[in-house]
Design a protein around this motif. Structure first.
Motif, short mmCIF file in Angstrom:
data_model
loop_
_atom_site.label_atom_id
_atom_site.label_comp_id
_atom_site.label_asym_id
_atom_site.label_seq_id
_atom_site.Cartn_x
_atom_site.Cartn_y
_atom_site.Cartn_z
N ASN A 154 0.81 -1.22 0.00
CA ASN A 154 0.00 0.00 0.00
C ASN A 154 0.85 1.27 0.00
OD1 ASN A 154 -2.54 -1.33 0.00
ND2 ASN A 154 -2.16 -1.93 2.12
N ARG A 155 0.66 2.04 -1.07
CA ARG A 155 1.46 3.26 -1.23
C ARG A 155 1.28 4.21 -0.06
NH1 ARG A 155 4.52 5.37 -4.74
NH2 ARG A 155 4.23 3.68 -6.20
N SER A 156 0.06 4.29 0.47
CA SER A 156 -0.17 5.28 1.54
C SER A 156 0.58 4.89 2.82
CB SER A 156 -1.66 5.43 1.84
OG SER A 156 -2.19 4.20 2.27
N MET A 157 0.97 3.61 2.96
CA MET A 157 1.80 3.23 4.10
C MET A 157 3.26 3.63 3.82
SD MET A 157 -0.17 1.91 6.40
CE MET A 157 0.69 0.86 7.56
N LEU A 158 3.67 3.50 2.56
CA LEU A 158 5.07 3.78 2.19
C LEU A 158 5.32 5.26 1.97
CD1 LEU A 158 5.63 0.93 -0.42
CD2 LEU A 158 6.75 1.12 1.80
N GLU A 159 4.29 6.01 1.64
CA GLU A 159 4.45 7.37 1.16
C GLU A 159 5.29 8.29 2.05
OE1 GLU A 159 0.66 8.90 -0.01
OE2 GLU A 159 1.23 8.49 -2.08
N PRO A 160 5.16 8.18 3.39
CA PRO A 160 5.89 9.14 4.20
C PRO A 160 7.41 9.04 4.10
CG PRO A 160 4.24 7.97 5.50
CD PRO A 160 4.32 7.30 4.18
#
Ligand SMILES: C[S@@+](CC[C@H](N)C(=O)[O-])C[C@H]1O[C@@H](n2cnc3c(N)ncnc32)[C@H](O)[C@@H]1O
Length: 261
Positions: free
Chosen positions: A84-90
């Protein structure tokens, strides 16, 4: 006025489209993911990895990368992988002398794109058992085995099924500081081993949101057999990050399994 969250999506619960993994997960579990707890987990994993003189590590389902960064600080070369990109994004992609970092890959753990590249693979804080059918979990173990070098180690940290059932609470309701009310409903299917945890949050303005996680709770024997089928032998097992023995009073089941050297 009362409104309801958008229509139920057909996306699997573990994909960010379903709304669980991402900011909502990080907020709900913040108190389980403090830097103190993370440091303790990283110390435990580092000690276990010491058995195999590991250098290259894969963090499978790395989430916001808290363990990957910690392990990088211990001197390992770490790749953090998450669907999931939103987990990796930060994560900032750049490396800097003052920043302990790892490399990040967005991929599905059922299809690992690496070959035999790692001395250690870690799956921490229930990043395993997320799929609808057991075959997919077995596929993950096969992929892990195929991505480890000879003599490599797989560290699997999952919920202890005995503990969950011993402390089972079907329903709980919490009030938030913002006057929201969140109700948790849990069920367990003893035939499939699936633990379903639904949340309903009603905001002070009357907006209702729902999200659900479904995790397969394996017994020790089931995991030992699945690991063994893929050439992984459990060398050490613990009920927590302080190396306590597995028991119904310990919430975790931490297995360190090795491939043949
Ligand atoms: C319970 S969280 C744990 C995250 C992290 N290991 C930690 O301890 O903070 C599980 C993670 O697995 C990721 N995930 C879910 N399905 C996945 C899949 N099919 N492939 C890779 N990662 C996945 C989620 O996005 C989430 O970040």
């Amino acid at each position: 006025m009362t409104s309801t969250s958008p229509a139920v999506t057909s996306a699997p619960w573990y994909s960010e489209a379903a709304g669980f993994f991402g900011p909502r997960f990080l907020a709900e579990y913040a108190s389980f993911m403090t830097s103190e707890i993370t440091d303790r987990q990283v110390r435990c994993v580092t000690k276990l990895l010491g058995r195999v003189s590991a250098r290259d590590i894969l963090d499978l389902g790395c989430g916001n990368g808290r363990h990957a960064r910690g392990l990088s600080g211990e001197g390992f070369h770490v790749i953090g992988l998450d669907l999931n990109r939103s987990m990796l994004e930060p994560h900032p992609p750049e490396r800097g002398p003052d920043r302990l970092t790892a490399d990040w890959v967005q991929a599905d753990m059922r299809r690992l794109p690496f070959g035999q590249s790692f001395d250690g693979i870690v799956s921490l804080f229930t990043s395993f058992g997320l799929f609808e059918n057991d075959d997919d979990d077995h596929l993950v173990i096969q992929q892990v085995s195929g991505s480890l070098r000879a003599g490599g180690m797989f560290i699997l940290d999952v919920m202890n099924r005995d503990f969950v059932l011993e402390h089972f609470q079907e329903e709980e309701t919490f009030s938030g500081d913002d006057a929201s009310v969140c109700t948790h409903r849990r069920s367990f299917d003893p035939v499939t081993g699936h633990f379903t945890h639904g949340r309903t949050r009603v905001s002070a303005q009357g907006k209702t949101e729902r999200w659900t996680s479904v995790v397969r709770l394996y017994t020790f024997d089931e995991l030992r057999d699945r690991l063994s089928e893929s050439g992984l032998t459990i060398m050490e097992s613990y009920g927590g990050y302080e190396f306590q023995p597995i028991s119904p009073t310990e919430p975790r089941m931490i297995l360190a399994a090795e491939t043949q050297s």
